[in-house]
Design a protein around this motif. Structure first.
Motif, short mmCIF file in Angstrom:
data_model
loop_
_atom_site.label_atom_id
_atom_site.label_comp_id
_atom_site.label_asym_id
_atom_site.label_seq_id
_atom_site.Cartn_x
_atom_site.Cartn_y
_atom_site.Cartn_z
N PRO A 146 -39.75 13.12 -16.54
CA PRO A 146 -39.83 12.45 -17.85
C PRO A 146 -39.92 13.42 -19.02
CG PRO A 146 -41.24 11.35 -16.25
CD PRO A 146 -40.75 12.60 -15.59
N GLU A 147 -40.67 14.51 -18.85
CA GLU A 147 -40.81 15.47 -19.95
C GLU A 147 -39.49 16.18 -20.22
OE1 GLU A 147 -44.04 18.12 -19.28
OE2 GLU A 147 -45.56 16.54 -19.35
N ASN A 148 -38.80 16.57 -19.17
CA ASN A 148 -37.51 17.25 -19.36
C ASN A 148 -36.50 16.31 -20.00
OD1 ASN A 148 -36.06 19.84 -18.76
ND2 ASN A 148 -34.67 18.43 -17.73
N GLU A 149 -36.50 15.06 -19.58
CA GLU A 149 -35.59 14.09 -20.17
C GLU A 149 -35.88 13.90 -21.65
OE1 GLU A 149 -32.86 12.50 -18.81
OE2 GLU A 149 -33.21 14.00 -17.23
N ARG A 150 -37.16 13.91 -22.02
CA ARG A 150 -37.51 13.75 -23.43
C ARG A 150 -37.01 14.94 -24.26
NH1 ARG A 150 -42.50 13.06 -22.82
NH2 ARG A 150 -43.32 15.10 -23.40
N VAL A 151 -37.16 16.15 -23.72
CA VAL A 151 -36.67 17.33 -24.43
C VAL A 151 -35.15 17.25 -24.61
CG1 VAL A 151 -36.34 19.83 -24.27
CG2 VAL A 151 -38.57 18.83 -23.75
N LEU A 152 -34.44 16.89 -23.55
CA LEU A 152 -32.98 16.78 -23.64
C LEU A 152 -32.57 15.71 -24.65
CD1 LEU A 152 -32.01 17.03 -19.86
CD2 LEU A 152 -31.64 18.76 -21.63
N ARG A 153 -33.32 14.63 -24.70
CA ARG A 153 -33.02 13.56 -25.65
C ARG A 153 -33.23 14.03 -27.09
NH1 ARG A 153 -35.50 10.12 -23.08
NH2 ARG A 153 -37.53 10.19 -24.12
N GLU A 154 -34.31 14.79 -27.32
CA GLU A 154 -34.55 15.31 -28.66
C GLU A 154 -33.44 16.25 -29.10
OE1 GLU A 154 -38.37 17.13 -28.80
OE2 GLU A 154 -39.47 15.26 -28.43
N ILE A 155 -32.99 17.11 -28.19
CA ILE A 155 -31.90 18.03 -28.52
C ILE A 155 -30.62 17.24 -28.79
CG2 ILE A 155 -30.44 19.88 -27.61
CD1 ILE A 155 -32.90 20.82 -25.99
N PRO A 160 -28.11 20.39 -32.45
CA PRO A 160 -28.16 21.68 -33.15
C PRO A 160 -26.86 22.44 -33.05
CG PRO A 160 -29.28 21.84 -31.05
CD PRO A 160 -28.93 20.39 -31.23
N HIS A 161 -26.57 23.19 -34.09
CA HIS A 161 -25.45 24.12 -34.01
C HIS A 161 -25.82 25.33 -33.15
CE1 HIS A 161 -24.66 21.90 -37.86
NE2 HIS A 161 -23.48 21.82 -37.29
N ALA A 162 -27.11 25.65 -33.10
CA ALA A 162 -27.58 26.77 -32.27
C ALA A 162 -28.87 26.35 -31.57
CB ALA A 162 -27.83 28.00 -33.12
N LEU A 163 -28.86 26.42 -30.23
CA LEU A 163 -30.03 26.16 -29.41
C LEU A 163 -30.51 27.49 -28.87
CD1 LEU A 163 -32.03 24.45 -27.73
CD2 LEU A 163 -30.19 24.18 -26.03
N MET A 164 -31.74 27.88 -29.25
CA MET A 164 -32.28 29.18 -28.87
C MET A 164 -33.47 28.96 -27.95
SD MET A 164 -31.81 31.13 -32.52
CE MET A 164 -30.13 31.44 -33.12
N VAL A 165 -33.30 29.38 -26.68
CA VAL A 165 -34.28 29.11 -25.65
C VAL A 165 -35.08 30.38 -25.36
CG1 VAL A 165 -34.64 28.22 -23.31
CG2 VAL A 165 -32.66 27.45 -24.66
N ASN A 179 -29.32 22.34 -17.00
CA ASN A 179 -29.06 21.33 -18.03
C ASN A 179 -27.83 21.60 -18.87
OD1 ASN A 179 -31.71 19.63 -17.85
ND2 ASN A 179 -32.41 21.76 -17.92
N LEU A 180 -27.08 22.64 -18.53
CA LEU A 180 -26.00 23.11 -19.39
C LEU A 180 -24.99 22.02 -19.73
CD1 LEU A 180 -24.74 25.49 -20.88
CD2 LEU A 180 -23.59 26.13 -18.75
N GLN A 184 -26.27 19.39 -25.98
CA GLN A 184 -25.44 19.15 -27.15
C GLN A 184 -25.75 20.21 -28.21
OE1 GLN A 184 -23.05 16.78 -27.14
NE2 GLN A 184 -23.69 16.28 -25.06
N ALA A 185 -25.08 21.34 -28.09
CA ALA A 185 -25.26 22.44 -29.04
C ALA A 185 -23.99 23.27 -29.04
CB ALA A 185 -26.46 23.30 -28.66
N ASN A 186 -23.67 23.86 -30.20
CA ASN A 186 -22.45 24.66 -30.29
C ASN A 186 -22.63 26.05 -29.71
OD1 ASN A 186 -22.13 22.92 -33.27
ND2 ASN A 186 -20.57 22.79 -31.67
N THR A 187 -23.80 26.65 -29.90
CA THR A 187 -24.10 27.92 -29.25
C THR A 187 -25.45 27.80 -28.57
OG1 THR A 187 -25.01 28.85 -31.31
CG2 THR A 187 -22.73 29.39 -30.77
#
Length: 259
Positions: A146-155, A160-165, A179-180, A184-187
């Protein structure tokens, strides 16, 4: 930009300007680019962790983060220079300023609760108007949780144009790999402790030490109990790989040798 096979991995001779251009162009074309980096730690993990290697084999761009790799490239006759040594402490403020000027959305994921917000505030000081959302890295990252799904939903909602992990190696790479296809991010970037440094949670190594290739020493002094094993194992392993590359390139069957 030129690409090289170095110590069993691929690296691209990118510059700071190239990184800014990557974000701008990926956003303008609505493309997705996986942008990773190599230093001695990632080099070791690449050769020992199949999941880690699988992600790097899918990368669109792999820049150099560590002077030892630049030095190894020079010994092998490659066109790597100090300009190609890109560590986030140095280049990220400039790239985020580009994001602010272009109105690009950025998402920080990782570090302890409270640290991402502090890092975002610090980066906004040098990049007024920066559009950035954050989430800490202390969540259940197992696929389908559930927590991972929530993070993916927020992203997904923020797009974002840039997702920095920044969840540390190899956890951040495993999370990106798992999760690649849903991100939903351009970079998409793997940036380690960049938020910890920006927020002051971990001391930033002096930049003169970085220029001399001694940044590892400052990091080891700051976190000896966490890093001692890394610095005991990784340099000797890299030297073995370098010796192999030198033998192939300059040995009897290498450049200048007999065919």
């Amino acid at each position: 930009m030129p690409s090289y096979s170095l110590l069993g991995v691929r690296v691209d001779a990118l510059t700071e300007g190239d990184l800014s251009a990557l974000i701008r162009e990926a956003a303008a074309r609505n493309e997705r680019h996986l942008v990773l980096n190599h230093n001695l730690h990632s080099l070791y993990l690449y050769h020992h962790d199949p999941a880690f290697r699988k992600l790097y084999d899918r990368a669109d761009h792999v820049h150099v983060d560590g002077m030892p790799l630049v030095w190894a490239g020079r010994l092998l006759g490659y066109g790597l220079t100090r300009e190609n040594r890109l560590t986030s402490v140095d280049w990220l403020p400039h790239v985020l300023k580009t994001c602010a000027e272009e109105g690009l959305r950025v998402y920080f994921l990782g570090s302890e609760p409270g640290v991402p917000e502090g890092a975002a505030a610090r980066f906004r000081e040098g990049a007024p108007g920066l559009r950035v959302e954050t989430h800490h890295g202390y969540f259940d990252a197992a696929p389908g949780s559930p927590e991972n799904e929530r993070v993916l939903r927020e992203i997904d909602e923020y797009r974002p144009h840039a997702l920095m992990v920044g969840m540390g190696m190899p956890r951040q790479e495993r999370w990106i790999l798992e999760n690649l296809d849903r991100l939903q991010a351009n970079t998409i970037w793997n940036l380690g402790a960049f938020m910890d440094y920006a927020a002051g949670a971990v001391p930033t190594p002096p930049r003169w030490m970085a220029r001399l290739g001694l940044e590892w020493l400052a990091r080891f002094a700051a976190e000896p109990r966490r890093l001692w094993r890394r610095y005991l194992l990784e340099p000797p392993f890299a030297l073995v790989l370098l010796a192999r590359d030198l033998a192939r390139r300059y040995g009897p069957r290498g450049i200048g040798g007999r065919s």
